[in-house]
Design an enzyme around this catalytic site. Structure first.
Site, PDB file in Angstrom:
ATOM      1  N   HIS A 272     -16.047  16.249  -8.510  1.00 43.41           N
ATOM      2  CA  HIS A 272     -17.257  15.456  -8.732  1.00 43.41           C
ATOM      3  C   HIS A 272     -16.986  14.189  -9.537  1.00 43.41           C
ATOM      4  O   HIS A 272     -17.716  13.208  -9.425  1.00 43.41           O
ATOM      5  CB  HIS A 272     -18.292  16.324  -9.450  1.00 43.41           C
ATOM      6  CG  HIS A 272     -19.618  15.674  -9.625  1.00 43.41           C
ATOM      7  ND1 HIS A 272     -20.441  15.359  -8.561  1.00 43.41           N
ATOM      8  CD2 HIS A 272     -20.277  15.258 -10.736  1.00 43.41           C
ATOM      9  CE1 HIS A 272     -21.546  14.793  -9.011  1.00 43.41           C
ATOM     10  NE2 HIS A 272     -21.468  14.712 -10.326  1.00 43.41           N
TER      11      HIS A 272
ATOM     12  N   ASP B 151     -23.781  10.696  -8.751  1.00 45.49           N
ATOM     13  CA  ASP B 151     -24.512  11.846  -9.271  1.00 45.49           C
ATOM     14  C   ASP B 151     -26.012  11.523  -9.273  1.00 45.49           C
ATOM     15  O   ASP B 151     -26.531  11.065  -8.252  1.00 45.49           O
ATOM     16  CB  ASP B 151     -23.959  12.217 -10.657  1.00 45.49           C
ATOM     17  CG  ASP B 151     -24.556  13.498 -11.227  1.00 45.49           C
ATOM     18  OD1 ASP B 151     -24.131  14.581 -10.792  1.00 45.49           O
ATOM     19  OD2 ASP B 151     -25.441  13.402 -12.093  1.00 45.49           O
TER      20      ASP B 151
END
Length: 342
Positions: free
Chosen positions: A312, A122
């Site tokens: 994610h 991220d």
């Protein structure tokens, strides 16, 4: 992943220590681990994203220790046990990529290492690519989970223009930067609901608390149930860590686009990273979509690709698959025993 490799517990886990260090004037908290017996030949730094913390690497740290690496995983500026300087009066650059890169370099000096392997996820993925450019003498290898490499750009593109154009799924970043999220995520209870929702928890009728094209859905926060990915003592730890400073300081990362671009201008002649790199794509990531990584080979001549069927949160959703890719890549780079059984 070896069956004996249990994820790092938030507290009372003898495989890691919780440490602090003052880096360029601010105190950072970091997780620190060495293999059993204390011997290691290389050091891996692991850099988390949002809304996460150093413990986001809890499934990868045991693997790296087992492979003989020393591991250092800091909380980024504004997160967990690391300082959260207020902006203003402080400049927003404190939450920028260059500052994070410089603080990583300073932490390397603190732990006494001249070369590191650098992994990110991220926001941490953005950080590690740039850190290798800002500090090429420090970083020998880079791996990123979910976050593709993007080169520095000569021209500034605002977040609003990016959303109107090729990345409509980045609209949530406008909401996160707006100051609105803090109005609904402002105490321990709402932080808990927010974290459960961000990590996949849903309401009784399937309500979600986050949408890439709008941001945090405040009205749904009270309805959110348990998350499979973040629960129990680990969730309690995250709630405690996010309650230290509140959510505002972590959202400063979404207020740095122009500041990051301005500092990136010094890297326009360093777009190519020739060191060995690994990119692990999460095929169901709704924000960092697979097509965003299509042109990476043009700038990363030593790139290895991996892919996991995950959202994610691949680090915790598919830890065995992620760990296998990282392990095999490190072995291919002549770290550890080659292709030992997982």
């Amino acid at each position: 992943m070896l069956a004996s490799l249990q994820p790092i517990a938030p507290e009372g886990d003898d495989r890691i220590e919780h440490k602090t260090a003052v880096l360029n004037g601010n105190t950072y908290h970091y997780l620190y681990g060495v293999p059993k017996g204390g011997k290691f030949t290389n050091t891996v730094f692991l850099i988390h994203g949002w809304p996460d913390c150093s413990l986001g690497w809890r499934y990868q740290i045991p693997l790296l220790l087992e492979m003989g690496f020393r591991v250092v995983a800091p909380d980024l500026m504004g997160f967990g046990g690391t300082d959260a300087p207020k902006v203003p009066p402080n400049p927003i650059n404190l939450y920028g990529i260059k500052r994070a890169s410089d603080d990583i370099a300073e932490l390397a000096k603190v732990v006494g290492v001249e070369r590191i392997i650098l992994g990110g996820h991220d926001w941490g993925g953005f950080v590690v690519w740039r850190c290798a450019q800002w500090h090429p003498e420090l970083v020998s290898h880079v791996f990123s989970v979910c976050t593709p490499y993007t080169p520095p750009h000569k021209d500034y593109i605002s977040l609003e223009d990016l959303v109107k154009g090729i990345l409509p799924q980045f609209a949530y970043q406008i909401h996160l930067a707006s100051g609105e999220v803090e109005k609904s995520v402002n105490d321990e209870r709402s932080i808990r609901q927010f974290l459960k929702g961000m990590y996949g928890g849903r309401g009784p009728n399937g309500e979600t608390s986050f949408d890439p094209e709008s941001g945090v859905i405040a009205d749904n926060l009270p309805k959110i149930g348990e998350s499979r990915l973040l629960n129990g003592k680990v969730l309690d730890y995250y709630v405690k860590e996010y309650s230290r400073h509140g959510i505002h300081s972590t959202l400063n990362w979404y207020r740095t686009r122009k500041a990051n671009w301005e500092e990136d201008l010094a890297l326009l002649d360093k777009k190519t990273l020739s060191i060995p790199t690994l990119f692990v794509q999460a095929t169901y990531d709704s924000v960092l979509k697979p097509e965003m990584s299509a042109s990476m080979e043009a700038f990363l001549p030593n790139l290895t690709r991996g892919e996991v069927p995950a959202t994610h949160w691949a680090l915790t959703q598919k830890p065995d698959e992620v760990n296998t890719i990282i392990k095999n890549w490190l072995e291919d780079q002549a770290f550890g025993a080659r292709r030992s059984s997982l």
